[in-house]
Design a protein around this motif. Structure first.
Motif, PDB file in Angstrom:
ATOM      1  N   LYS A   1       0.813  -1.221   0.000  1.00 50.63           N
ATOM      2  CA  LYS A   1       0.000   0.000   0.000  1.00 50.63           C
ATOM      3  C   LYS A   1       0.845   1.269   0.000  1.00 50.63           C
ATOM      4  CE  LYS A   1      -3.856   2.112   2.474  1.00 50.63           C
ATOM      5  NZ  LYS A   1      -4.813   1.952   3.572  1.00 50.63           N
ATOM      6  N   TYR A   2       1.841   1.301   0.870  1.00 45.48           N
ATOM      7  CA  TYR A   2       2.587   2.553   1.048  1.00 45.48           C
ATOM      8  C   TYR A   2       3.885   2.605   0.246  1.00 45.48           C
ATOM      9  CZ  TYR A   2      -0.723   3.102   4.822  1.00 45.48           C
ATOM     10  OH  TYR A   2      -1.891   3.208   5.544  1.00 45.48           O
ATOM     11  N   GLY A   3       4.336   1.462  -0.235  1.00 37.37           N
ATOM     12  CA  GLY A   3       5.568   1.448  -1.001  1.00 37.37           C
ATOM     13  C   GLY A   3       5.319   1.156  -2.466  1.00 37.37           C
ATOM     14  N   ALA A   4       4.966  -0.090  -2.745  1.00 35.69           N
ATOM     15  CA  ALA A   4       4.817  -0.519  -4.140  1.00 35.69           C
ATOM     16  C   ALA A   4       3.778   0.300  -4.886  1.00 35.69           C
ATOM     17  CB  ALA A   4       4.464  -2.005  -4.174  1.00 35.69           C
ATOM     18  N   ALA A   5       2.669   0.626  -4.200  1.00 33.19           N
ATOM     19  CA  ALA A   5       1.579   1.333  -4.883  1.00 33.19           C
ATOM     20  C   ALA A   5       1.972   2.746  -5.278  1.00 33.19           C
ATOM     21  CB  ALA A   5       0.340   1.364  -3.994  1.00 33.19           C
ATOM     22  N   GLN A   6       3.052   3.259  -4.708  1.00 32.53           N
ATOM     23  CA  GLN A   6       3.488   4.625  -5.015  1.00 32.53           C
ATOM     24  C   GLN A   6       4.279   4.694  -6.323  1.00 32.53           C
ATOM     25  OE1 GLN A   6       2.284   6.916  -2.829  1.00 32.53           O
ATOM     26  NE2 GLN A   6       1.439   5.119  -1.788  1.00 32.53           N
ATOM     27  N   GLN A   7       4.569   3.532  -6.897  1.00 35.61           N
ATOM     28  CA  GLN A   7       5.360   3.529  -8.137  1.00 35.61           C
ATOM     29  C   GLN A   7       4.633   2.698  -9.192  1.00 35.61           C
ATOM     30  OE1 GLN A   7       8.984   1.513  -6.757  1.00 35.61           O
ATOM     31  NE2 GLN A   7       7.928   1.719  -4.813  1.00 35.61           N
ATOM     32  N   PRO A   8       4.677   3.140 -10.454  1.00 37.80           N
ATOM     33  CA  PRO A   8       4.035   2.343 -11.501  1.00 37.80           C
ATOM     34  C   PRO A   8       4.688   0.963 -11.594  1.00 37.80           C
ATOM     35  CG  PRO A   8       5.132   4.300 -12.431  1.00 37.80           C
ATOM     36  CD  PRO A   8       5.329   4.339 -10.955  1.00 37.80           C
ATOM     37  N   GLY A   9       3.865  -0.058 -11.641  1.00 38.90           N
ATOM     38  CA  GLY A   9       4.388  -1.428 -11.717  1.00 38.90           C
ATOM     39  C   GLY A   9       5.151  -1.831 -10.476  1.00 38.90           C
ATOM     40  N   GLY A  10       4.860  -1.154  -9.395  1.00 36.83           N
ATOM     41  CA  GLY A  10       5.623  -1.356  -8.162  1.00 36.83           C
ATOM     42  C   GLY A  10       5.474  -2.747  -7.575  1.00 36.83           C
ATOM     43  N   ALA A  11       6.517  -3.180  -6.887  1.00 36.61           N
ATOM     44  CA  ALA A  11       6.503  -4.487  -6.249  1.00 36.61           C
ATOM     45  C   ALA A  11       7.303  -4.401  -4.960  1.00 36.61           C
ATOM     46  CB  ALA A  11       7.105  -5.535  -7.181  1.00 36.61           C
ATOM     47  N   ILE A  12       7.021  -5.336  -4.065  1.00 30.53           N
ATOM     48  CA  ILE A  12       7.843  -5.437  -2.862  1.00 30.53           C
ATOM     49  C   ILE A  12       8.763  -6.648  -2.998  1.00 30.53           C
ATOM     50  CG2 ILE A  12       6.136  -4.349  -1.354  1.00 30.53           C
ATOM     51  CD1 ILE A  12       5.410  -7.176  -0.321  1.00 30.53           C
ATOM     52  N   ASP A  13       9.868  -6.601  -2.304  1.00 34.76           N
ATOM     53  CA  ASP A  13      10.711  -7.789  -2.162  1.00 34.76           C
ATOM     54  C   ASP A  13      10.376  -8.407  -0.815  1.00 34.76           C
ATOM     55  OD1 ASP A  13      12.047  -7.605  -4.593  1.00 34.76           O
ATOM     56  OD2 ASP A  13      13.472  -6.151  -3.782  1.00 34.76           O
ATOM     57  N   LEU A  14       9.929  -9.646  -0.868  1.00 37.73           N
ATOM     58  CA  LEU A  14       9.559 -10.362   0.353  1.00 37.73           C
ATOM     59  C   LEU A  14      10.497 -11.541   0.531  1.00 37.73           C
ATOM     60  CD1 LEU A  14       7.577 -11.367   2.644  1.00 37.73           C
ATOM     61  CD2 LEU A  14       6.320 -12.531   0.816  1.00 37.73           C
ATOM     62  N   SER A  15      11.099 -11.639   1.692  1.00 34.43           N
ATOM     63  CA  SER A  15      11.850 -12.862   1.982  1.00 34.43           C
ATOM     64  C   SER A  15      11.487 -13.322   3.384  1.00 34.43           C
ATOM     65  CB  SER A  15      13.359 -12.631   1.845  1.00 34.43           C
ATOM     66  OG  SER A  15      13.803 -11.685   2.782  1.00 34.43           O
ATOM     67  N   TRP A  16      11.495 -14.618   3.566  1.00 33.06           N
ATOM     68  CA  TRP A  16      11.167 -15.150   4.887  1.00 33.06           C
ATOM     69  C   TRP A  16      11.881 -16.476   5.093  1.00 33.06           C
ATOM     70  CZ3 TRP A  16       8.941 -19.923   4.486  1.00 33.06           C
ATOM     71  CH2 TRP A  16       8.183 -20.195   3.347  1.00 33.06           C
ATOM     72  N   SER A  17      12.092 -16.792   6.354  1.00 36.06           N
ATOM     73  CA  SER A  17      12.626 -18.107   6.687  1.00 36.06           C
ATOM     74  C   SER A  17      11.945 -18.577   7.972  1.00 36.06           C
ATOM     75  CB  SER A  17      14.145 -18.057   6.871  1.00 36.06           C
ATOM     76  OG  SER A  17      14.468 -17.208   7.946  1.00 36.06           O
ATOM     77  N   VAL A  18      11.690 -19.864   8.016  1.00 38.81           N
ATOM     78  CA  VAL A  18      11.050 -20.448   9.197  1.00 38.81           C
ATOM     79  C   VAL A  18      11.899 -21.606   9.682  1.00 38.81           C
ATOM     80  CG1 VAL A  18       8.977 -21.554  10.128  1.00 38.81           C
ATOM     81  CG2 VAL A  18       8.748 -19.800   8.357  1.00 38.81           C
ATOM     82  N   GLN A  19      12.262 -21.563  10.963  1.00 40.87           N
ATOM     83  CA  GLN A  19      12.934 -22.685  11.614  1.00 40.87           C
ATOM     84  C   GLN A  19      12.050 -23.115  12.779  1.00 40.87           C
ATOM     85  OE1 GLN A  19      16.222 -19.744  11.882  1.00 40.87           O
ATOM     86  NE2 GLN A  19      17.522 -21.543  11.744  1.00 40.87           N
ATOM     87  N   LYS A  20      12.448 -24.179  13.449  1.00 42.51           N
ATOM     88  CA  LYS A  20      11.536 -24.695  14.472  1.00 42.51           C
ATOM     89  C   LYS A  20      11.329 -23.706  15.627  1.00 42.51           C
ATOM     90  CE  LYS A  20      14.900 -27.720  16.878  1.00 42.51           C
ATOM     91  NZ  LYS A  20      15.492 -26.666  17.665  1.00 42.51           N
ATOM     92  N   ASP A  21      12.309 -22.836  15.849  1.00 39.32           N
ATOM     93  CA  ASP A  21      12.179 -21.917  16.980  1.00 39.32           C
ATOM     94  C   ASP A  21      12.295 -20.442  16.577  1.00 39.32           C
ATOM     95  OD1 ASP A  21      14.768 -22.027  16.233  1.00 39.32           O
ATOM     96  OD2 ASP A  21      15.582 -22.596  18.195  1.00 39.32           O
ATOM     97  N   ARG A  22      12.288 -20.166  15.272  1.00 41.43           N
ATOM     98  CA  ARG A  22      12.503 -18.769  14.868  1.00 41.43           C
ATOM     99  C   ARG A  22      11.871 -18.512  13.494  1.00 41.43           C
ATOM    100  NH1 ARG A  22      16.729 -15.170  12.832  1.00 41.43           N
ATOM    101  NH2 ARG A  22      17.058 -13.493  14.337  1.00 41.43           N
ATOM    102  N   VAL A  23      11.240 -17.357  13.378  1.00 40.79           N
ATOM    103  CA  VAL A  23      10.685 -16.920  12.091  1.00 40.79           C
ATOM    104  C   VAL A  23      11.261 -15.544  11.778  1.00 40.79           C
ATOM    105  CG1 VAL A  23       8.572 -16.291  10.846  1.00 40.79           C
ATOM    106  CG2 VAL A  23       8.528 -18.159  12.501  1.00 40.79           C
ATOM    107  N   ARG A  24      11.654 -15.354  10.531  1.00 38.02           N
ATOM    108  CA  ARG A  24      12.175 -14.050  10.115  1.00 38.02           C
ATOM    109  C   ARG A  24      11.471 -13.660   8.819  1.00 38.02           C
ATOM    110  NH1 ARG A  24      16.755 -11.977   7.167  1.00 38.02           N
ATOM    111  NH2 ARG A  24      17.650 -10.145   8.189  1.00 38.02           N
TER     112      ARG A  24
END
Lengths: 119, 137
Positions: B56-79
């Motif tokens: 909403k506040y980042g990608a939508a401000q630019q034509p063809g905008g996109a976000i970079d999403l990265s994530w990792s899940v371990q048994k005791d930690r999420v990032r």
């Protein structure tokens, strides 16, 4: 009362408009806007409308959905109407508590309790 | 049936189908590691808010905008990391939406909820990239 592509199940009972979300997740901005428009259309021509929104199917909702509920609350106030929320999962209720919106909205455990609370 | 992904890095536009697919991948990893219901709710909520805010506040401000999403899940930690490439904002200068004068305003709650549910929420200096961490006790 609702169109085929509605994201709500709606019925009117004893002067109360009862609306229930169809989706488990109320997250998508466009979807939230459509739901808001539909709820507002239900009440805008009613004298002192009574609106009960049930969350019985809802597992997740976003802050944008909370914003939509505030918009509806404000509209209902302008119409001298009454708004009740009901059937909210305890984890989602916690979201209302964190944001203190449990103080703004009249929230009941069940739809029947909420229906009985209308003046 | 193949094991679910435990990490991912994608570019995401404001296409509901694409967002739903990304959410399902992430939810699959959370389920795979058997996070209890409360923890799963917390990280899913934070994921949803970070992605929605970025779009909403980042990608939508630019034509063809996109976000970079990265994530990792371990048994005791999420990032989760969302870089929205937008103009950014000052996360320490958001009106307190729990105050009586703001409670009826329809904005400002996403960051508050992320902070309430995650172990840490850090923004870069520009305020257009957020890193969320959840540590399971």
């Amino acid at each position: 009362m609702a169109s085929d592509d509605s994201r709500l199940r709606v019925r009117k009972e004893s002067g109360v408009i009862r609306a229930e979300f169809v989706d488990r997740n109320i997250l998508d901005e466009a979807n939230i806007q459509a739901i808001t428009d539909e709820l507002l259309a239900l009440v805008v021509n009613e004298p002192r409308p009574k609106l009960l929104i049930s969350f019985s199917n809802v597992d997740h909702l976003s802050s944008a959905a909370l914003g939509a509920l505030i918009t509806i609350h404000n509209k209902m106030k302008g119409l001298s109407g009454q708004l009740r929320l009901a059937d909210i999962d305890p984890q989602i209720y916690e979201v209302f508590e964190i944001t203190k919106l449990n103080k703004l909205f009249q929230i009941h455990e069940t739809s029947d309790e909420a229906a009985d609370s209308f003046a | 049936m193949s094991a679910p992904k435990t990490h991912d890095a994608i570019s995401l536009t404001n296409d509901p189908q694409q967002v739903r697919a990304a959410r399902e991948e992430f939810a699959g990893a959370i389920e795979h590691f058997g996070f209890p219901r409360e923890a799963a709710f917390a990280v899913m909520l934070a994921f949803d808010e970070a992605v929605a805010n970025g779009l909403k506040y980042g990608a939508a401000q630019q034509p063809g905008g996109a976000i970079d999403l990265s994530w990792s899940v371990q048994k005791d930690r999420v990032r989760i990391v969302v870089d929205d490439h937008g103009p950014g904002f000052d996360p320490d200068n958001i009106p307190d939406c729990t105050l009586p004068e703001n409670i009826e305003k329809a904005c400002g709650r996403g960051v508050m909820l992320m902070r309430a549910y995650m172990t840490s929420v850090e923004f870069n200096d520009k305020g257009n990239k957020v890193t969320l961490v959840y540590e399971r006790n």
